[in-house]
Design an enzyme around this catalytic site. Structure first.
Site: not given
Length: 434
Positions: A211, A360, A408
């Site tokens: 990203r 997500s 994470r």
């Protein structure tokens, strides 16, 4: 190396050859000690100067710290030694001499800043507490794979060089691909959806994503590891159940198999695997909880995304892993399905650690016409994604899934201050080498 014995396996009465790095040398006059370190631990090598060959003593005591050596000798019990045993050497062989000027101290006696550590990762991982992070990371990935297999998933590998981005936008790294413009893939989302429409039905992938976000924070990377799940005939609630199972399995694997590593990090007494069902708050409930604290400068309203500050406020209120469900459709990607009874509310969800977002996901839009409408509503050209959309004409089942940030997960699990500590060679705006 033939007949090599790991230091952890050296037992009194054995004659062994141990090999590793010179961790420390202590010269006390008539007697001296060399501490040799390998991947399993450390062992003391004793030099009694008056009783040993001068060349042997000179070789053992003049070698530089962090040099690679092998030592052959008898193992004896010695309660005062760091591991309760020591080796009396018959021979010492210097395999690779280290430079006396080291860029950082692997013994940990002198601290080094994170940039210095990342520039010299080979030396950095010689420290027990740093090596422990990556042993734990390996266990997390092993446990996650096992959890997926318990869910009857098939592991897949999808392309990382693509013609179009998953979600459009500017967060793409362009590359030249035989004269054509291409991009590094920002997510396996579209490919894993195509696979649940195949004979595989339920899949997972663990792989890199890229990203081009210009973040420079302790929680963002430009190359990260994504742990992805997708299943046919699942709705968003079943996908959340699978997410709980995988995350809990990761923690349980570490608790069961990494006690030594947790001790190296000083976490042996406080590490706990999450138990029970994770709370599931609707987006609206989350806004109410955040606003009720009065800690934000401006109250949040429907349609707002959650800032880092808002996530922290809500995390302190909830105090454990939790889900936020029923997000506004307008702030979720085109492939997330809306609720049948309210097109303003999506089936999208996020799974949160008290300190940040980890996952997500949601149920996907499997109806061709609705999918194309979603592209258009978000300003994307459906024809650019024809390889993806056309498969929805040929019988695409209802399906749901999610993506979990691997770094994470490690960062929050171990309480690391910077996500770069969970990556061997991180890539961010400033770091392209090593």
């Amino acid at each position: 190396m033939e007949n090599r014995t790991y230091t952890a396996d050296a037992a009194p009465g054995d004659t062994v050859t141990v090999a590793g790095w010179v961790h420390e040398i202590r010269d006390l006059g008539g007697i001296a000690f060399l501490i040799l370190r390998d991947t399993t631990g450390k062992i003391q090598v004793k030099f009694e100067k008056d009783e040993m060959d001068d060349d042997l003593v000179e070789t053992g005591l003049n070698v530089q710290r962090e040099s690679v050596i092998s030592v052959t000798g008898d193992v004896e019990e010695e309660p005062r030694a760091p591991t309760g045993v020591e080796v009396t050497p018959e021979s010492v062989d210097v395999i690779s001499e280290a430079d006396p000027e080291l860029p950082l101290d692997p013994s940990g006696k002198v601290d080094a800043e994170l940039p210095t550590r990342l520039d010299n990762r080979t030396l950095d991982l010689r420290k027990d507490e740093v090596k422990a992070i990556f042993e734990i990371r390996a266990e997390v990935l092993r446990s996650v794979r096992e959890a997926f297999r318990e869910l009857n998933c098939t592991e897949i590998n999808t392309p990382k060089i693509v013609a179009t981005g998953t979600e459009g936008g500017t967060e793409l790294f362009p590359i030249t691909y035989f004269g054509q413009e291409a991009f590094m893939n920002q997510s396996p989302q579209l490919f894993k959806q195509l696979m649940v429409g195949s004979g595989l039905e339920r899949v997972f992938e663990i792989g890199p994503i890229f990203r081009a976000e210009e973040h420079n924070t302790p929680r963002h990377l430009n190359e990260a590891t994504s742990i992805d799940f997708e299943s046919a005939f699942y709705d968003h609630t079943e996908a959340m159940d699978a997410c709980e199972h995988v995350v809990q399995s990761a923690y349980e694997g570490v608790a069961e198999n990494c006690q030594g590593e947790l001790e190296a990090l000083g976490l042996e007494d406080e590490f706990e695997a999450p138990e029970g069902d994770f709370p599931r708050l609707t987006y609206e409930d989350a806004l109410d909880k955040i606003n009720a604290t009065g800690e934000l400068d401006e109250p949040l309203v429907w349609g707002d995304d959650l800032s880092t500050e808002a996530e922290h406020v809500l995390g302190q209120e909830v105090g454990e892993h939790y889900f936020i469900t029923d997000w506004p459709s307008e702030i979720k990607p085109f492939y997330i399905k809306d609720h049948d009874d309210d097109e303003e509310v999506s089936t999208g969800f996020d799974m949160m650690h008290p300190s940040m977002e980890l996952v997500s996901g949601g149920q996907r839009e499997h109806r061709f016409e609705h999918l194309v409408e979603g592209f258009e509503q978000q300003g994307l050209d459906p024809e650019a994604f024809e390889y993806y959309t056309k498969m929805f004409k040929y019988g695409m089942p209802p399906h749901a899934g999610w993506g979990l940030g691997g770094e994470r997960l490690i960062m929050t699990m171990l309480g690391l201050e910077n996500i770069r500590e969970a990556v061997l060679f991180p890539r961010d705006r400033q770091r392209l080498s090593p």
